[in-house]
Structures are given as C-alpha cells and as structure tokens.
Motif scaffolding. Structure first.
Motif, PDB file in Angstrom:
ATOM      1  N   ILE A   1      21.322  46.999 -21.599  1.00  0.00           N
ATOM      2  CA  ILE A   1      22.454  47.903 -21.398  1.00  0.00           C
ATOM      3  C   ILE A   1      22.291  48.707 -20.114  1.00  0.00           C
ATOM      4  N   TYR A   2      21.115  48.626 -19.499  1.00  0.00           N
ATOM      5  CA  TYR A   2      20.910  49.242 -18.189  1.00  0.00           C
ATOM      6  C   TYR A   2      19.748  48.549 -17.479  1.00  0.00           C
ATOM      7  N   VAL A   3      19.920  48.249 -16.204  1.00  0.00           N
ATOM      8  CA  VAL A   3      18.832  47.792 -15.343  1.00  0.00           C
ATOM      9  C   VAL A   3      18.975  48.510 -14.006  1.00  0.00           C
TER      10      VAL A   3
ATOM     11  N   GLU B   1      25.950  40.923 -14.038  1.00  0.00           N
ATOM     12  CA  GLU B   1      25.624  39.603 -14.579  1.00  0.00           C
ATOM     13  C   GLU B   1      24.466  39.677 -15.573  1.00  0.00           C
ATOM     14  N   ILE B   2      23.731  40.779 -15.567  1.00  0.00           N
ATOM     15  CA  ILE B   2      22.562  40.943 -16.425  1.00  0.00           C
ATOM     16  C   ILE B   2      22.917  41.693 -17.705  1.00  0.00           C
ATOM     17  N   LEU B   3      23.717  42.741 -17.566  1.00  0.00           N
ATOM     18  CA  LEU B   3      24.071  43.563 -18.714  1.00  0.00           C
ATOM     19  C   LEU B   3      24.809  42.734 -19.763  1.00  0.00           C
ATOM     20  N   GLY B   4      24.438  42.964 -21.016  1.00  0.00           N
ATOM     21  CA  GLY B   4      25.047  42.210 -22.107  1.00  0.00           C
ATOM     22  C   GLY B   4      24.291  40.952 -22.468  1.00  0.00           C
TER      23      GLY B   4
ATOM     24  N   PHE C   1      15.935  34.453 -18.613  1.00  0.00           N
ATOM     25  CA  PHE C   1      14.733  33.797 -18.130  1.00  0.00           C
ATOM     26  C   PHE C   1      14.586  32.370 -18.630  1.00  0.00           C
ATOM     27  N   GLY C   2      14.931  32.102 -19.860  1.00  0.00           N
ATOM     28  CA  GLY C   2      14.908  30.749 -20.389  1.00  0.00           C
ATOM     29  C   GLY C   2      13.552  30.097 -20.422  1.00  0.00           C
ATOM     30  N   THR C   3      12.478  30.865 -20.565  1.00  0.00           N
ATOM     31  CA  THR C   3      11.130  30.308 -20.604  1.00  0.00           C
ATOM     32  C   THR C   3      10.386  30.837 -21.818  1.00  0.00           C
ATOM     33  N   GLU C   4       9.178  30.279 -22.001  1.00  0.00           N
ATOM     34  CA  GLU C   4       8.335  30.746 -23.090  1.00  0.00           C
ATOM     35  C   GLU C   4       7.964  32.219 -22.905  1.00  0.00           C
ATOM     36  N   LEU C   5       7.880  32.673 -21.652  1.00  0.00           N
ATOM     37  CA  LEU C   5       7.538  34.069 -21.412  1.00  0.00           C
ATOM     38  C   LEU C   5       8.600  35.005 -21.977  1.00  0.00           C
ATOM     39  N   ALA C   6       9.857  34.577 -21.946  1.00  0.00           N
ATOM     40  CA  ALA C   6      10.924  35.409 -22.509  1.00  0.00           C
ATOM     41  C   ALA C   6      10.655  35.680 -23.993  1.00  0.00           C
ATOM     42  N   ARG C   7      10.125  34.710 -24.682  1.00  0.00           N
ATOM     43  CA  ARG C   7       9.794  34.891 -26.100  1.00  0.00           C
ATOM     44  C   ARG C   7       8.750  35.983 -26.274  1.00  0.00           C
ATOM     45  N   SER C   8       7.794  36.047 -25.337  1.00  0.00           N
ATOM     46  CA  SER C   8       6.758  37.077 -25.402  1.00  0.00           C
ATOM     47  C   SER C   8       7.364  38.459 -25.191  1.00  0.00           C
ATOM     48  N   TYR C   9       8.280  38.582 -24.214  1.00  0.00           N
ATOM     49  CA  TYR C   9       8.933  39.868 -23.975  1.00  0.00           C
ATOM     50  C   TYR C   9       9.690  40.321 -25.224  1.00  0.00           C
ATOM     51  N   MET C  10      10.407  39.375 -25.834  1.00  0.00           N
ATOM     52  CA  MET C  10      11.235  39.710 -26.986  1.00  0.00           C
ATOM     53  C   MET C  10      10.388  40.075 -28.201  1.00  0.00           C
ATOM     54  N   LYS C  11       9.243  39.434 -28.329  1.00  0.00           N
ATOM     55  CA  LYS C  11       8.345  39.764 -29.444  1.00  0.00           C
ATOM     56  C   LYS C  11       7.820  41.187 -29.285  1.00  0.00           C
TER      57      LYS C  11
ATOM     58  N   GLU D   1      17.714  42.957  -8.163  1.00  0.00           N
ATOM     59  CA  GLU D   1      17.267  42.254  -6.962  1.00  0.00           C
ATOM     60  C   GLU D   1      16.203  41.218  -7.296  1.00  0.00           C
ATOM     61  N   THR D   2      15.343  41.533  -8.263  1.00  0.00           N
ATOM     62  CA  THR D   2      14.300  40.600  -8.668  1.00  0.00           C
ATOM     63  C   THR D   2      14.906  39.316  -9.222  1.00  0.00           C
ATOM     64  N   LEU D   3      15.961  39.454 -10.011  1.00  0.00           N
ATOM     65  CA  LEU D   3      16.628  38.276 -10.570  1.00  0.00           C
ATOM     66  C   LEU D   3      17.642  37.669  -9.609  1.00  0.00           C
ATOM     67  N   GLN D   4      17.843  38.339  -8.479  1.00  0.00           N
ATOM     68  CA  GLN D   4      18.820  37.900  -7.480  1.00  0.00           C
ATOM     69  C   GLN D   4      20.206  37.742  -8.106  1.00  0.00           C
TER      70      GLN D   4
END
Length: 248
Positions: free
Chosen positions: A42-44, A58-61, A68-78, A50-53
């Motif tokens: 809800i905020y970045v 496009e990021i909010l929501g 990210f679409g990677t296994e690392l995203a699962r770690s962040y979400m956990k 800039e990091t995600l270019q």
C-alpha cells in the motif's frame, strides 16, 4: 530529547503521511514499504520503485509473488506472515533482494508489525539497506557457509556449478548445504544457482549488443536450447520474449 509520551502526543496531533511518505522518498538506495495484512503493498518509497524499475502505481495493490515471481518471494511472504501472526519484529536480517532486469544482492532488512487503534495487527512496515558486505558476510555459523556459497556463485557465473562442488567449497555435506539454503532462502542450492544466473541473464538481455546465444554462453549455458529452457523455467517466458518485453 523528548520523552516517548511527549512524542506520542505530538504524533497524535500531526497530519498523517508527512514523515512516512516525504522523508522516506529522500533515502537513496534504502527501500521502504508498507503492506497490509494480506501482504499487498500500500506504500513504497521512490528507491523501491526505482529498484524494480517500475512506477509506484504499478507496484501498489500487488504482493511479492506478483512482483518478483521467484522462490525468494515466498521467503519474504513467510516472514511477513510470521510477523503478523506473532507480533514480533524481524530486525537486521541479512537477505537477498531481487529485481528485474538486474541482479540479486544482499540487503539488511528490518520489519515491524503495524497495529490499529484496537491493537490488532493490520500490516507490516519494512526497511532494507544494501549490505556493504553483501559478498563477504562477516557472520558466524551456518550463514557464513551460505555466504561463502553465494560468493562463489557470483564469482563463477560463467561456469557450470554443481551442488556437490559447492558443498565441497563450503566444507559442508550436500545435505547440510541443502538444509541451510532451505532455511535461509526457502529453496535448494541448485534452484538458487539458477535464479542468480537467470537474474544476471535478464540484465544482459537488456543490452542489445549481446545476442541471446552470447548471453547464455556468458552464464555457463553453451547450448542455446539449454539456456532457453532454463530461462523459461524461471521467468515463464523465452529469452527472446523477455527481450521484446523490454522494448517500450
């Protein structure tokens, strides 16, 4: 210095958003965000976008899996789910942050739970800064071994890297290496190697001076067919399709 009670009184009178949105945008290379209880951004701040270019709109929501679409995203979400469930913050955690097109780099991340007026957790706020030692982590224990493995992967992207070879370099058994990678990154060493190589491929594909075959060869895939399969497995699109998507 004001006491905490005085600070609380002052903040209660202040118009919301003046600190989190204005000052956070002034932080170079330090990414900050706020997510709701479902892990939706809800905020970045500006550095995050800039990091995600991408534009912040496009990021909010979206959540980590969508971005990210990677296994690392699962770690962040956990981590987010654990914070929301326990109410305990995560402070000064060394983790890898990915972005596309780009690379995977070490960041130091802290996340805290956010509460409503009824003291119910309604989301999390996070801040990450690039680690000055992201390729030479000065920690002891299992993380040091994992850091050594990550160093080797980055320094030998043009080579074919086997998990047994990586375990030998780190002085670990294959099962121990797999266990450490699973704990810290929620993926296997082989999966991590592929992620790093393909993330680097994304960066190279953004440069039109490289042919797709040259990109694969540079990253240890001398057979273009093997490179294409590996790339599509991670990115869900072919190298040529990915390159076309960068043309606006």
């Amino acid at each position: 210095m004001q006491s905490s009670n005085s600070l609380d009184t002052f903040l209660a009178q202040m118009k919301p958003g003046q600190i989190s949105t204005i000052l956070m945008d002034m932080l170079p290379e330090i990414i900050t965000c706020i997510k709701d209880i479902n892990g939706v951004y809800i905020y970045v701040n500006r550095a995050f976008a800039e990091t995600l270019q991408r534009d912040s709109e496009e990021i909010l929501g979206k959540n980590d899996a969508e971005l990210f679409g990677t296994e690392l995203a699962r770690s962040y979400m956990k981590d987010d789910a654990d914070i929301c469930e326990s109410g305990d913050p995560i402070l000064e955690k060394a983790e890898l942050v990915t972005y596309r097109p780009g690379i995977v780099r070490w960041y130091i991340t802290s996340k805290i739970p956010l509460y409503n007026t009824k003291q119910t957790v309604i989301g999390i706020a996070g801040i990450s800064r690039p680690s000055l030692a992201h390729q030479h982590i000065s920690v002891s224990g299992p993380m040091a071994s994992v850091g050594k493995a990550v160093d080797y992967i980055y320094e030998n992207l043009s080579e074919g890297i086997g998990v047994d070879q990586l375990a030998n370099i780190c002085g670990l058994s294959i099962s121990s290496l797999e266990r450490h990678f699973k704990k810290h990154f929620d993926c296997s060493p082989g999966k991590f190697i592929s992620q790093v190589k393909i993330s680097s491929a994304c960066k190279l594909l953004a440069d039109p001076s490289y042919t797709i075959a040259a990109v694969g060869d540079k990253l240890g895939y001398p057979d273009p067919v093997v490179f294409s399969r590996a790339f599509k497995r991670e990115m869900k699109v072919s190298p040529s399709g990915y390159r076309r998507s960068l043309i606006r």
